[in-house]
Enzyme design. Structure first.
Site, PDB file in Angstrom:
ATOM      1  N   TYR A 154       0.827  -1.207   0.000  1.00  0.00           N
ATOM      2  CA  TYR A 154       0.000   0.000   0.000  1.00  0.00           C
ATOM      3  C   TYR A 154       0.862   1.258   0.000  1.00  0.00           C
ATOM      4  O   TYR A 154       0.636   2.185  -0.789  1.00  0.00           O
ATOM      5  CB  TYR A 154      -0.909  -0.021   1.228  1.00  0.00           C
ATOM      6  N   LYS A 158       1.084   4.113  -2.956  1.00  0.00           N
ATOM      7  CA  LYS A 158       0.747   5.518  -2.701  1.00  0.00           C
ATOM      8  C   LYS A 158       1.958   6.431  -2.926  1.00  0.00           C
ATOM      9  O   LYS A 158       1.801   7.572  -3.376  1.00  0.00           O
ATOM     10  CB  LYS A 158       0.197   5.677  -1.280  1.00  0.00           C
TER      11      LYS A 158
END
Length: 246
Positions: A154, A158
């Site tokens: 994640y 990002k």
């Protein structure tokens, strides 16, 4: 403020995406509510937008699927004749320590979060270049700025969105298209409500303002970046995180 504008918000059936869709609609934009699996919630979001007096439609599309994204953008332009605002909010988590993280979970998060942004930006850029105007707003995360244990996939996705945002801002600026990102911290959504009380307490202790944010906090910044008031802002990563990334 956004009358006559057409906006696409990915992952807009609930949470931050829904709040952004409602904020853009409240400012007068017609909003396409993209969703992948939450059909009922997407249709509910559309009804709430229409209750505000704005036009809206729901569109199912997995943003990790390049052809499906191309088809979605073509259909939006066929119906509305233009596309002025893209908000890349769709994303998933598959958290685990890297020693336990499977290749499938890493790939799934990178594809949905980062490749999904690439797919939508590529698909809308031709129309926005033709219009010589546009607003692209990518939702990244404080995890992409600071990193976060148990979120290698994640956080990497990002952080990748941050690099993509800055690069697209440089590529598209000459045609009047701005590209910015909003980096939320811990926000009270379905995703964070599943956290244990001990994890929530530890997270809150890292936030100078001392509490989680609301989806509307992120939506307000996205609506501002979509407006003419932000016409001289591009390539920026704006943290809305209660001070976590100070």
């Amino acid at each position: 403020m956004l009358e006559g504008k057409v906006a696409l918000v990915t992952g807009a059936a609930k949470g931050i995406g829904k709040a952004i869709a409602l904020a853009l609609a409240a400012d007068g934009a017609a909003v396409i509510v993209n969703y992948n699996g939450s059909k009922d919630r997407a249709e509910q979001t559309v009804e709430e937008i229409k209750a505000l007096g704005a036009d809206a439609m729901a569109y199912q599309c997995n943003v990790a699927d390049t052809k499906a994204v191309d088809d979605m953008i073509k259909e939006i332009i066929r119906i509305y004749g233009r596309l002025d605002i893209l908000v890349n909010n769709a994303g998933i988590t598959r958290d685990n320590l890297i020693m336990k993280m499977t290749e499938e979970d890493f790939d799934a998060v990178i594809n949905a979060n980062l490749k999904g942004c690439f797919n939508t930006i590529k698909a809308v850029s031709r129309q926005m270049l033709k219009q010589r105007s546009g607003r692209i707003i990518n939702i990244t995360s404080v995890s992409g700025i600071l990193g976060n244990a148990g979120q290698a996939n994640y956080a990497a996705s990002k952080a990748g969105i941050i690099g993509l945002t800055k690069t697209m801002a440089r590529e598209l600026a000459s045609r009047g298209i701005t590209v910015n990102a909003v980096a939320p911290g811990f926000v009270d959504t379905d995703m964070t409500q599943t956290l244990s009380d001990s994890i929530k307490a530890a997270a809150t202790a890292q936030i100078p303002l001392g509490h989680f944010g609301r989806p509307e906090d992120i939506a307000s910044m996205a609506a501002y970046l979509a407006s003419e008031k932000a016409s001289y802002i591009t390539g920026q990563i704006i943290s809305v995180d209660g001070g976590m990334a100070i």
